[in-house]
Motif scaffolding. Structure first.
Motif, PDB file in Angstrom:
ATOM      1  N   GLY A   1       0.800  -1.207   0.000  1.00  0.00           N
ATOM      2  CA  GLY A   1       0.000   0.000   0.000  1.00  0.00           C
ATOM      3  C   GLY A   1       0.834   1.258   0.000  1.00  0.00           C
ATOM      4  N   GLY A   2       1.988   1.219   0.699  1.00  0.00           N
ATOM      5  CA  GLY A   2       2.859   2.392   0.722  1.00  0.00           C
ATOM      6  C   GLY A   2       3.402   2.730  -0.646  1.00  0.00           C
ATOM      7  N   ALA A   3       3.858   1.695  -1.384  1.00  0.00           N
ATOM      8  CA  ALA A   3       4.404   1.926  -2.718  1.00  0.00           C
ATOM      9  C   ALA A   3       3.329   2.446  -3.658  1.00  0.00           C
ATOM     10  CB  ALA A   3       4.998   0.632  -3.270  1.00  0.00           C
TER      11      ALA A   3
ATOM     12  N   GLY B   1       1.123   1.959   4.387  1.00  0.00           N
ATOM     13  CA  GLY B   1       1.705   3.202   3.881  1.00  0.00           C
ATOM     14  C   GLY B   1       2.126   4.163   4.973  1.00  0.00           C
ATOM     15  N   PHE B   2       1.584   4.010   6.195  1.00  0.00           N
ATOM     16  CA  PHE B   2       1.978   4.896   7.289  1.00  0.00           C
ATOM     17  C   PHE B   2       3.471   4.777   7.530  1.00  0.00           C
ATOM     18  CE2 PHE B   2       2.889   5.222  11.909  1.00  0.00           C
ATOM     19  CZ  PHE B   2       2.713   6.591  12.041  1.00  0.00           C
TER      20      PHE B   2
ATOM     21  N   GLY C   1      -2.745   6.222   6.011  1.00  0.00           N
ATOM     22  CA  GLY C   1      -1.568   5.577   5.445  1.00  0.00           C
ATOM     23  C   GLY C   1      -0.608   6.558   4.803  1.00  0.00           C
ATOM     24  N   ARG C   2      -0.359   7.674   5.472  1.00  0.00           N
ATOM     25  CA  ARG C   2       0.488   8.732   4.906  1.00  0.00           C
ATOM     26  C   ARG C   2       1.823   8.818   5.648  1.00  0.00           C
ATOM     27  NH1 ARG C   2      -3.519  13.854   4.431  1.00  0.00           N
ATOM     28  NH2 ARG C   2      -1.621  14.814   3.550  1.00  0.00           N
TER      29      ARG C   2
ATOM     30  N   LEU D   1      -0.681  12.767  13.847  1.00  0.00           N
ATOM     31  CA  LEU D   1      -0.257  11.368  13.961  1.00  0.00           C
ATOM     32  C   LEU D   1      -1.409  10.424  13.635  1.00  0.00           C
ATOM     33  CD1 LEU D   1       1.562   9.018  14.726  1.00  0.00           C
ATOM     34  CD2 LEU D   1       1.045   9.480  17.142  1.00  0.00           C
ATOM     35  N   VAL D   2      -2.575  10.675  14.210  1.00  0.00           N
ATOM     36  CA  VAL D   2      -3.725   9.809  13.952  1.00  0.00           C
ATOM     37  C   VAL D   2      -4.151   9.909  12.491  1.00  0.00           C
ATOM     38  CG1 VAL D   2      -6.141   9.378  14.517  1.00  0.00           C
ATOM     39  CG2 VAL D   2      -4.514   9.930  16.331  1.00  0.00           C
TER      40      VAL D   2
END
Length: 359
Positions: free
Chosen positions: A26-28, A236-237, A192-193, A185-186
């Motif tokens: 998901g991050g990519a 992604g976080f 997912g950032r 933060l939340v």
């Protein structure tokens, strides 16, 4: 990514859906989608969840990609690479293209572990390896992070930063009541950032402790102020931090350092300053002062930020005023030494920029 969107121009996809279709993390996928959106080659719809759809420019981006869209698979065939355009940091000529930051300025990638720095950071994010960038203010730490992560949320740390500033707190609404507003933060965890803790070492260790459970294997935090709610990080976080060792009050504790497996020193790229057509004498002076600083002869040297400002001042007020300002912005204890070096380089006496007699 562009191929999938272009093939379904009327559809909208979440990051999770695209990741499942393509077999990447998901991050990519989130990075690639944000890169496409930043170029106008995709459109981002909403934030909870983020959704993307094609634009008229998406088909052009899809044509640049080689071969058909990758078939779904449980794991990417090359796990350490970012998917899609986010990984396309080096064109055929071998020199990476500048990347436009949110403020419109262009970032010129630098070398890191035989990769363009933005690509190296994206790979580390995909592998969930936290990074700490450290170096003097003005060397480009924040610029690099903004260029690498278009989905970035930034926390400007200082001694007054509280747990509420990170996690959230109750705020009075228009009706006179109170509602709980989530902090950065939340928000980063839920969406997912990437989360940048700028000047992280100025934040109290007790405040930073609230962040640590989100960075370890648990990837969760408990919001005690909001009914003890548990927040779990979405794919992604990612947490990245900046540290200015020379700033008063900045302390890199063992607890903080241990959370960042990769620590990268960032200094000014004076070759880049020259390539940006900044006054050559100003660049030479900066190099001289940087060498003197390393030798312990002076405590300050102009960084890239100051050199960019120098050229802007020179364009507006003239080179003489820019050199005078360069002397004036030096710390008081180093000002005489800086004035001496600038005077020698310019060939005439230079003192700090100051008002003159009444006109």
């Amino acid at each position: 990514m562009a191929q999938v969107l272009a093939a379904n121009p009327a559809a909208m996809f979440t990051v999770t859906e695209l990741a499942r279709m393509l077999g990447y993390s998901g991050g990519a996928v989130g990075n690639a989608c944000e890169t496409l959106a930043g170029r106008g080659e995709a459109e981002r719809i909403g934030s909870k969840p983020r959704m993307y759809r094609a634009t008229p420019a998406t088909s052009t981006a899809a044509q640049r990609a080689s071969g058909p869209p990758p078939a779904p698979s449980p794991k990417p065939s090359v796990p350490h690479q970012s998917a899609g355009p986010a990984a396309a940091a080096s064109p055929p000529g071998g020199r990476p293209e500048p990347i436009t930051r949110p403020n419109g300025q262009r970032y010129h990638p630098r070398a890191l572990a035989q990769l363009p720095d933005v690509e190296a950071l994206r790979r580390l994010r995909e592998a969930q390896v936290p990074v700490l960038l450290y170096g003097p203010p003005g060397t480009g730490k924040t610029s690099l992070i903004e260029a690498a992560f278009p989905d970035l949320i930034t926390v400007a740390g200082d001694g007054d930063t509280t747990v509420g500033d990170l996690i959230g707190e109750y705020t009075q609404d228009a009706n006179g009541g109170y509602e709980f507003v989530y902090g950065p933060l939340v928000t980063a965890m839920q969406e997912g950032r990437a989360l940048l803790l700028d000047d992280a070492t100025l934040i109290s260790p007790k405040v930073l402790a609230a962040l640590y459970p989100a960075m370890d294997g648990r990837r969760q935090i408990q919001v005690k102020a909001h009914k003890g709610e548990t927040i779990t990080a979405a794919d992604g976080f990612y947490v990245i931090a900046g540290h200015n060792p020379g700033v008063h009050g900045a302390v890199l504790t063992e607890a903080l350092a241990s959370r960042f497996s990769v620590q990268i020193q960032v200094g000014s790229d004076y070759d880049l300053a020259a390539a940006l057509k900044i006054n050559r004498k100003a660049v030479r002076i900066a190099r001289h002062l940087a060498n003197s600083q390393q030798a312990g002869e002076v405590g300050w040297a102009p960084q890239l930020r100051e050199l960019i400002a120098f050229q802007k001042i020179a364009d507006v007020l003239g080179t003489e005023a820019a050199f005078a300002n360069l002397v004036g912005i030096a710390p008081l204890k180093d000002r005489d030494t800086v004035a001496e070096i600038v005077t020698k380089a310019v060939g005439r006496p230079v003192t700090a920029l100051a008002l003159g007699r009444q006109l």
